[in-house]
Scaffold this active site. Structure first.
Site, PDB file in Angstrom:
ATOM      1  N   CYS A  45       0.515  -1.328   0.110  1.00  0.00           N
ATOM      2  CA  CYS A  45       0.125  -0.106   0.084  1.00  0.00           C
ATOM      3  C   CYS A  45       0.933   1.305  -0.092  1.00  0.00           C
ATOM      4  O   CYS A  45       0.876   2.301  -0.429  1.00  0.00           O
ATOM      5  CB  CYS A  45      -1.124   0.201   1.222  1.00  0.00           C
ATOM      6  N   THR A  46       2.551   1.111   0.634  1.00  0.00           N
ATOM      7  CA  THR A  46       3.205   2.332   1.229  1.00  0.00           C
ATOM      8  C   THR A  46       3.193   2.681  -0.721  1.00  0.00           C
ATOM      9  O   THR A  46       3.319   3.731  -1.338  1.00  0.00           O
ATOM     10  CB  THR A  46       3.804   2.128   1.648  1.00  0.00           C
TER      11      THR A  46
END
Length: 155
Positions: A45-46
Site C-alpha cells: 500500500c505504501t
C-alpha cells in the site's frame, strides 16, 4: 453488486484526514481516480500510494483528482499521508460504506475483516465509471500506465 464500467459511481460519504465529510460527487467536474487500498503503513500500500504521489504531475496536467481510500481511521491516514508526503487526499471509509457500494470488500486479510480490496476506478467528469481494475490478490499493484491512459482518454 460490483460497480462496473458505464455505471454511475456510488456517491458515498467518506471522512477526510481533517475530519471533514467528503462525498464522491464533491469531486465532479474533472476526472477522478479512486484508489482503494487495504491498509496504511503496509508495504504494498505504501508503494502504491507513493507511486501515485510520484505521478501527480501527470495527473495534474490532465486536471484529474486522485483519492486514496481505505477503511483505516482518518487519524491513521493523516499520519500515513504525512509520513509519505502524499500530495493527494486520503479518505477514510471507516464505516465500510464505499467498499460495499463499489463491491471491493476483501472479507479476510490475515484475520482483518472487511478491508478494502486493492482496486482503481476512473470516473469521468459526470461521475460515470470509465475504468475499473480490481486486484486478484492483495499484493498485486495496479497497472499504473493503464490507469493514466484511462484518465488521458477522458481528455
Amino acid at each position: 453488486m460490483a460497480v462496473d464500467v458505464g455505471m454511475p459511481a456510488p456517491d458515498v460519504t467518506l471522512i477526510s484526514t481533517d475530519l471533514e465529510p467528503k462525498r464522491i460527487s464533491d469531486f465532479r467536474g474533472k476526472p477522478v481516480v479512486l484508489a482503494f487500498f487495504p491498509g496504511a503503513f503496509t508495504s504494498v500500500c505504501t508503494k502504491e500510494m507513493c507511486t501515485f504521489r510520484d505521478s501527480m504531475t501527470r495527473f495534474n496536467q490532465m486536471n484529474a483528482q486522485v483519492l486514496g481510500i481505505s477503511v483505516d481511521s482518518p487519524f491513521s491516514q493523516k499520519a500515513f499521508a504525512e509520513a509519505n508526503n502524499l500530495n493527494f487526499p486520503l479518505l477514510s471509509d471507516f464505516n465500510k460504506e464505499a467498499i460495499r457500494a463499489y463491491g471491493v470488500v476483501l472479507s479476510d486479510l490475515r484475520g482483518l475483516r472487511e478491508v478494502a480490496q486493492r482496486a482503481v476506478f476512473v470516473l469521468d467528469r459526470d461521475g460515470v465509471v470509465r475504468y475499473r481494475w480490481v486486484a486478484d490478490v492483495p499484493t498485486q499493484e495496479p497497472p499504473y500506465e493503464e490507469v493514466e491512459k484511462a484518465v488521458q482518454a477522458l481528455g
